[in-house]
Design an enzyme around this catalytic site. Structure first.
Site, PDB file in Angstrom:
ATOM      1  N   CYS A   1      -5.304  -6.399  13.948  1.00  0.00           N
ATOM      2  CA  CYS A   1      -4.098  -7.153  13.623  1.00  0.00           C
ATOM      3  C   CYS A   1      -4.136  -8.266  14.863  1.00  0.00           C
ATOM      4  O   CYS A   1      -4.865  -8.989  15.337  1.00  0.00           O
ATOM      5  CB  CYS A   1      -3.019  -6.970  13.274  1.00  0.00           C
ATOM      6  SG  CYS A   1      -2.110  -7.961  12.359  1.00  0.00           S
TER       7      CYS A   1
ATOM      8  N   HIS B   1      -4.990  -3.839   8.799  1.00  0.00           N
ATOM      9  CA  HIS B   1      -4.559  -2.534   9.382  1.00  0.00           C
ATOM     10  C   HIS B   1      -5.480  -1.791   8.948  1.00  0.00           C
ATOM     11  O   HIS B   1      -4.952  -0.795   7.905  1.00  0.00           O
ATOM     12  CB  HIS B   1      -3.181  -2.336   9.337  1.00  0.00           C
ATOM     13  CG  HIS B   1      -2.122  -3.230  10.324  1.00  0.00           C
ATOM     14  ND1 HIS B   1      -2.127  -3.166  11.519  1.00  0.00           N
ATOM     15  CD2 HIS B   1      -1.618  -4.540  10.044  1.00  0.00           C
ATOM     16  CE1 HIS B   1      -1.321  -4.080  12.209  1.00  0.00           C
ATOM     17  NE2 HIS B   1      -0.891  -4.841  11.064  1.00  0.00           N
TER      18      HIS B   1
ATOM     19  N   GLU C   1      -5.855   1.250   9.575  1.00  0.00           N
ATOM     20  CA  GLU C   1      -5.358   2.499   9.961  1.00  0.00           C
ATOM     21  C   GLU C   1      -4.347   2.903   8.690  1.00  0.00           C
ATOM     22  O   GLU C   1      -3.998   4.184   8.364  1.00  0.00           O
ATOM     23  CB  GLU C   1      -4.498   2.583  11.281  1.00  0.00           C
ATOM     24  CG  GLU C   1      -3.253   1.802  11.257  1.00  0.00           C
ATOM     25  CD  GLU C   1      -3.632   0.223  11.735  1.00  0.00           C
ATOM     26  OE1 GLU C   1      -4.684  -0.204  11.505  1.00  0.00           O
ATOM     27  OE2 GLU C   1      -2.581  -0.434  12.284  1.00  0.00           O
TER      28      GLU C   1
HETATM   29  N1  GLN Z   1       1.887 -11.118  15.546  1.00  0.00           N
HETATM   30  C1  GLN Z   1       0.881 -11.153  14.718  1.00  0.00           C
HETATM   31  C2  GLN Z   1       1.287 -11.989  13.407  1.00  0.00           C
HETATM   32  O1  GLN Z   1       2.235 -11.710  13.143  1.00  0.00           O
HETATM   33  C3  GLN Z   1       0.284  -9.667  14.539  1.00  0.00           C
HETATM   34  C4  GLN Z   1       1.145  -8.848  13.646  1.00  0.00           C
HETATM   35  C5  GLN Z   1       0.618  -7.620  13.731  1.00  0.00           C
HETATM   36  O2  GLN Z   1      -0.308  -7.174  14.621  1.00  0.00           O
HETATM   37  N2  GLN Z   1       0.816  -6.896  12.636  1.00  0.00           N
HETATM   38  O3  GLN Z   1       0.339 -12.349  12.851  1.00  0.00           O
END
Ligand code: GLN
Length: 532
Positions: A379, A505, A507
């Site tokens: 992410c 994600h 995970e």
């Molecule tokens: N801050 C980034 C976004 O909002 C990544 C979010 C995250 O890593 N879950 O897109």
């Protein structure tokens, strides 16, 4: 008829009630029953989405986009089952249902009260999850005696009264501390906590005692006498090396047999397949060190799913993983610290929000990219890998994500147009399971072995489509994309031993029985790396 097992906790928080609830559910699933878990969180937030992971641990994300308590992650990892947001009940959700109904006039002039109106909603929500299931394990968060949990305890007391003792069983998880000088196991905290439970009209059928070592016979007898619970129904829950051993430890104490007997059910098969998976880890060969760069590195709870996914992958392959925590704000102050990465087998940059530590994360990613050290970005890790590449390899000086620099000349990562208007905090993110198409012949394809995957998301920003061309022209490959829109989902560097990052994600879908492919690929690459 659905049976219910209610887990409560006493004495202190953080006793591992979630683990006990997941363990009993797993045991019963192996026995052949259709089981699921529910978590009750007595806080007033509607969901965990707005909560700081530093305070409350990781926010777990479900397929349906539910942002829920991290215990749901434990349930999914144990049961290998996808849950929905209905499996997490909060005070906020229960009251919102009641208040919305009241505003619509549905109570027909009645005085709306905690009992019966709020407690009815709680019972209905529990029963809704139970529809068609053999057994539901309901964990009540917090500690018995908290004001917040009272309506929930009252609701499950009523559930027991209405459904009968043969269908509702109470399990109480408590603490038995050992006084270090004399080595005596103290039962008084348990006695007090059961008393509080009795005040709510709940007699625990089974007591699970957390302790550093197994309970002595004398300790069990004393607890039995004071707590009105049979000595055989007091289960030791000593510290375990791995969370995945807990179902085996509980089974050794015959928990499954006791529970099924009380609920009028049959005991089933032993846990041999689970045991095999857990023992594989114990027999592990090989060892790697993975650096995890983040903001909340002091708290394992903030990155539970990443750590568990790493464990699953390592257990699958048969190696051990040590984690080196990298506090990225320190990397910004002292660039020499980047040299620490020479000693690790790989780097993970997990999800994150805001600008603190961002330059440190970018520097770490650039370093592993330039030094052939395996990298997995998740992410924010994906977004910052693109930013670093744009700056260094595409000559786009000052490139950034608008999350960190609103006025950047090159907004490589920017907010999605459809997210601009929303002001309700709970609704500003792209959440839950979304499909991703994978190009064959790429590293991503090698890792997943298929062309279409569904993975979970939680982010507000995206890779800016205006920059796809220049990034690809300079060697970055977008190997995974959304099927219907120009949304980049996976990036990789074909020339690198392992440089893979995902906008989603992975995970959140990793299970002991089904490890996440990107993590497996990453751990394999780490094992191949030779450290000089
Ligand atoms: N801050 C980034 C976004 O909002 C990544 C979010 C995250 O890593 N879950 O897109």
């Amino acid at each position: 008829m659905t049976k219910y097992i209610i887990t409560t906790g006493g004495v202190i928080s953080g006793l591992g009630k979630g683990l006990v609830s997941a363990s009993i559910a797993k045991i019963l699933q192996v026995y052949g029953y259709d089981v699921t878990n529910v978590k009750i969180d007595p806080y007033v937030n509607i969901d965990a989405g707005t909560m700081n992971p530093f305070e409350h641990g990781e926010v777990f994300v479900l397929d349906d986009g539910g942002e829920v308590d991290m215990d749901l992650g434990t349930y999914e990892r144990f049961l290998n089952q996808n849950l929905s947001r209905k499996h997490n009940i909060t005070t906020g959700k229960a009251y919102k249902t009641v208040i919305d109904k009241e505003r619509k006039g549905d109570y027909l002039g009645k005085t709306v009260q905690i009992i019966p109106h709020v407690t009815d909603v709680i019972k209905d929500r529990i029963k809704e999850v139970g529809k068609g299931k053999d057994i539901v394990v309901v964990e009540i968060g917090g500690t018995v005696g908290d004001i917040e949990s009272m309506p929930f305890l009252e609701a499950v007391r009523q559930l027991h009264f209405e459904e009968g003792s043969e269908n509702v069983l109470f399990m109480h998880v408590t603490l038995v501390p050992t006084m270090s000088v004399v080595g005596e196991q103290k039962t008084k905290p348990t006695q007090h906590s059961v008393k509080r439970l009795l005040e709510s009209g709940i007699q625990p059928d089974i007591l699970i005692a957390r302790s550093t070592s197994p309970l002595h016979k004398k300790t069990k007898e004393k607890i039995a006498r004071f707590c009105n619970t049979h000595v055989d129904d007091i289960i030791s829950d000593p510290d375990a090396d791995s969370i995945y051993e807990v179902p085996l430890l509980m089974e050794k104490e015959k928990l499954g047999e006791k529970v099924t007997k009380k609920l009028g059910l049959k005991k089933g098969k032993p846990l041999s397949s689970w045991k095999k998976l857990v023992e594989k880890k114990i027999k592990a060969k090989g060892r790697i060190t993975v650096a995890l760069a983040g903001k909340y590195t002091a708290l394992n709870d903030s990155y539970v799913s990443v750590l568990e996914a790493l464990k699953h992958a390592a257990m699958e392959i048969g190696c051990k993983v040590d984690v080196l925590w990298l506090e990225t704000s320190d990397l910004e102050k002292d660039k020499k610290k980047l040299k620490d990465l020479d000693k690790v087998h790989g780097l993970i940059v997990p999800g994150g929000f805001g600008s603190r530590g961002v330059e440190g994360k970018i520097a770490a990613i650039d370093y592993v990219r330039n030094n052939d050290i395996p990298f997995l970005g998740l992410c924010y890790g994906f977004q910052l890998a693109a930013v670093g590449f744009a700056r260094e390899k595409c000559g786009l000086n000052g490139a950034h994500t608008t999350e960190s620099d609103e006025k950047t000349k090159h907004p490589i990562i920017c907010i999605l147009p459809e997210q601009h208007q929303i002001t309700d905090m709970g609704a500003t993110m792209r959440l839950g399971s979304w499909p991703c198409e994978i190009e064959s012949g790429t590293l991503a394809y090698k890792v997943y072995g298929k062309e279409l995957v569904n993975e979970r998301h939680r982010h507000r920003y995206e890779l800016n489509p205006d920059y796809i061309e220049i990034l690809e022209k300079n060697g970055l490959k977008f190997s995974g994309r959304a099927p219907d829109r120009p949304i980049m989902e996976i990036l990789e560097l074909p020339e690198h031993p392992f440089f893979l990052a995902t906008q989603f994600h992975p995970e959140f879908l990793s299970r002991l029985e089904e490890p996440s492919p990107p993590f497996v690929g990453f751990v394999e690459a780490c094992l191949r790396r030779k450290i000089k």
